[in-house]
Motif scaffolding. Structure first.
Motif, PDB file in Angstrom:
ATOM      1  N   ASP A  63       0.886  -1.164  -0.064  1.00 26.72           N
ATOM      2  CA  ASP A  63      -0.269  -0.078   0.210  1.00 26.72           C
ATOM      3  C   ASP A  63       0.944   1.433  -0.021  1.00 26.72           C
ATOM      4  O   ASP A  63       2.167   1.041   0.275  1.00 26.72           O
ATOM      5  CB  ASP A  63      -0.908  -0.103   1.267  1.00 26.72           C
ATOM      6  N   SER A  64       0.105   2.378  -0.542  1.00 25.32           N
ATOM      7  CA  SER A  64       1.092   3.488  -0.360  1.00 25.32           C
ATOM      8  C   SER A  64       0.130   4.799   0.088  1.00 25.32           C
ATOM      9  O   SER A  64      -1.143   4.642   0.159  1.00 25.32           O
ATOM     10  CB  SER A  64       1.871   3.936  -1.866  1.00 25.32           C
ATOM     11  N   GLN A  65       0.884   5.855   0.527  1.00 27.53           N
ATOM     12  CA  GLN A  65       0.246   7.153   0.974  1.00 27.53           C
ATOM     13  C   GLN A  65       0.971   8.197   0.564  1.00 27.53           C
ATOM     14  O   GLN A  65       2.185   8.264   0.752  1.00 27.53           O
ATOM     15  CB  GLN A  65      -0.166   6.972   2.578  1.00 27.53           C
TER      16      GLN A  65
ATOM     17  N   VAL B 242      -1.105 -12.801  -4.170  1.00 27.78           N
ATOM     18  CA  VAL B 242      -0.575 -11.418  -4.051  1.00 27.78           C
ATOM     19  C   VAL B 242      -1.762 -10.558  -4.104  1.00 27.78           C
ATOM     20  O   VAL B 242      -2.994 -10.506  -4.893  1.00 27.78           O
ATOM     21  CB  VAL B 242       0.028 -11.278  -5.467  1.00 27.78           C
ATOM     22  N   HIS B 243      -1.843  -9.456  -3.297  1.00 22.72           N
ATOM     23  CA  HIS B 243      -2.890  -8.851  -2.996  1.00 22.72           C
ATOM     24  C   HIS B 243      -2.852  -7.469  -3.607  1.00 22.72           C
ATOM     25  O   HIS B 243      -1.647  -7.027  -3.338  1.00 22.72           O
ATOM     26  CB  HIS B 243      -3.093  -8.635  -1.438  1.00 22.72           C
ATOM     27  N   ALA B 244      -3.628  -6.605  -4.247  1.00 25.67           N
ATOM     28  CA  ALA B 244      -3.533  -5.443  -4.614  1.00 25.67           C
ATOM     29  C   ALA B 244      -4.649  -4.488  -4.092  1.00 25.67           C
ATOM     30  O   ALA B 244      -5.644  -4.996  -3.821  1.00 25.67           O
ATOM     31  CB  ALA B 244      -3.697  -5.515  -6.218  1.00 25.67           C
TER      32      ALA B 244
ATOM     33  N   THR C 222      -4.957  -4.175   1.752  1.00 27.95           N
ATOM     34  CA  THR C 222      -5.732  -3.161   2.204  1.00 27.95           C
ATOM     35  C   THR C 222      -5.726  -2.895   3.980  1.00 27.95           C
ATOM     36  O   THR C 222      -5.992  -1.645   4.251  1.00 27.95           O
ATOM     37  CB  THR C 222      -7.132  -3.254   1.892  1.00 27.95           C
ATOM     38  N   SER C 223      -5.493  -3.793   4.551  1.00 28.51           N
ATOM     39  CA  SER C 223      -5.607  -3.684   5.861  1.00 28.51           C
ATOM     40  C   SER C 223      -4.014  -3.588   6.628  1.00 28.51           C
ATOM     41  O   SER C 223      -3.880  -2.807   7.259  1.00 28.51           O
ATOM     42  CB  SER C 223      -6.249  -4.976   6.881  1.00 28.51           C
ATOM     43  N   CYS C 224      -3.122  -4.735   6.195  1.00 29.37           N
ATOM     44  CA  CYS C 224      -2.183  -4.922   6.995  1.00 29.37           C
ATOM     45  C   CYS C 224      -0.784  -3.683   6.369  1.00 29.37           C
ATOM     46  O   CYS C 224      -0.486  -2.896   7.092  1.00 29.37           O
ATOM     47  CB  CYS C 224      -1.555  -6.293   6.555  1.00 29.37           C
ATOM     48  N   ALA C 225      -0.510  -3.528   5.091  1.00 28.23           N
ATOM     49  CA  ALA C 225       0.099  -2.590   4.618  1.00 28.23           C
ATOM     50  C   ALA C 225      -0.214  -1.275   4.729  1.00 28.23           C
ATOM     51  O   ALA C 225       0.460  -0.255   5.328  1.00 28.23           O
ATOM     52  CB  ALA C 225       0.464  -2.727   3.265  1.00 28.23           C
TER      53      ALA C 225
ATOM     54  N   LYS D  66      -1.946  -0.250   7.664  1.00 29.74           N
ATOM     55  CA  LYS D  66      -1.502   0.392   8.811  1.00 29.74           C
ATOM     56  C   LYS D  66      -0.275   0.960   8.967  1.00 29.74           C
ATOM     57  O   LYS D  66      -0.104   1.812   9.863  1.00 29.74           O
ATOM     58  CB  LYS D  66      -1.744  -0.842   9.768  1.00 29.74           C
ATOM     59  N   ILE D  67       0.717   0.559   8.074  1.00 31.74           N
ATOM     60  CA  ILE D  67       2.068   1.068   8.057  1.00 31.74           C
ATOM     61  C   ILE D  67       2.297   2.460   7.562  1.00 31.74           C
ATOM     62  O   ILE D  67       2.915   2.918   8.173  1.00 31.74           O
ATOM     63  CB  ILE D  67       2.991  -0.105   7.346  1.00 31.74           C
ATOM     64  N   VAL D  68       1.487   2.765   6.455  1.00 30.32           N
ATOM     65  CA  VAL D  68       1.497   4.071   5.799  1.00 30.32           C
ATOM     66  C   VAL D  68       0.676   5.015   6.262  1.00 30.32           C
ATOM     67  O   VAL D  68       0.628   6.124   5.934  1.00 30.32           O
ATOM     68  CB  VAL D  68       1.704   3.879   4.240  1.00 30.32           C
ATOM     69  N   HIS D  69      -0.290   4.633   6.956  1.00 22.53           N
ATOM     70  CA  HIS D  69      -1.299   5.488   7.652  1.00 22.53           C
ATOM     71  C   HIS D  69      -0.932   6.128   8.913  1.00 22.53           C
ATOM     72  O   HIS D  69      -0.614   5.472   9.995  1.00 22.53           O
ATOM     73  CB  HIS D  69      -2.872   5.131   7.454  1.00 22.53           C
TER      74      HIS D  69
END
Length: 161
Positions: free
Chosen positions: A44-46, A113-115, A153-156, A158-161
């Motif tokens: 994920d990215s932010q 692989v999750h998008a 959408t959930s795990c990654a 949480k890291i960027v938000h």
């Protein structure tokens, strides 16, 4: 993505060896403990001002016994369109999946692989859905998008938000 000291556990503990070695050692220990695993990889990215932060996660689910994950986070100053950013996320996930897929095969671990891309055409991220799905499935990986793409959408997230 294979750099030493770039990966960490959720508790912040740094991984001081190549991630492939860490994963191989962990899978061996999990097998000895009798745990059956599934792995989901997502990014994920932010965008925060001029900086775009990325987080890629390798999420392991122990069937009936919870789970754990490894995290790789970094950032860039490069400005991107939403579609380019979505495809960059997918590319990072595929890079990790590809570098580890032989290990997962050796230990008989199913991989997805999750998008972080919405299947609803009313969302801007949907512009990248067809390309992302083709890219992931073309590599021979199982593809998941929202709402089934919890690694991104959930795990990654949480890291960027």
């Amino acid at each position: 993505m294979q750099q030493i000291n770039k990966w960490r556990r959720l508790n912040g503990e740094k991984i001081n060896m190549p991630i492939a070695d860490e994963i191989s050692n962990m899978l061996s220990a999990e097998r000895e403990a009798g745990n059956e695993l599934k792995v989901c990889i997502g990014t994920d990215s932010q965008v925060k001002g001029r900086v775009t932060e990325f987080a890629t996660v390798i999420v392991f689910i122990r069937k009936g016994k919870g789970g754990f994950m490894y995290i790789h986070a970094d950032s860039t100053l490069r400005k991107m369109s939403i579609k380019e950013r979505m495809l960059k996320e997918v590319g990072r996930s595929i890079e990790v999946a590809y570098s580890l897929c032989n290990i997962f095969t050796r230990y008989n671990v199913d991989m997805e692989v999750h998008a972080d891309i919405n299947t609803n055409p009313n969302f801007r991220s949907n512009d990248a859905l067809k390309e992302a799905m083709g890219y992931i499935m073309g590599m021979g990986f199982t593809f998941r998008a929202k709402p089934h793409a919890f690694a991104s959408t959930s795990c990654a997230n949480k890291i960027v938000h």
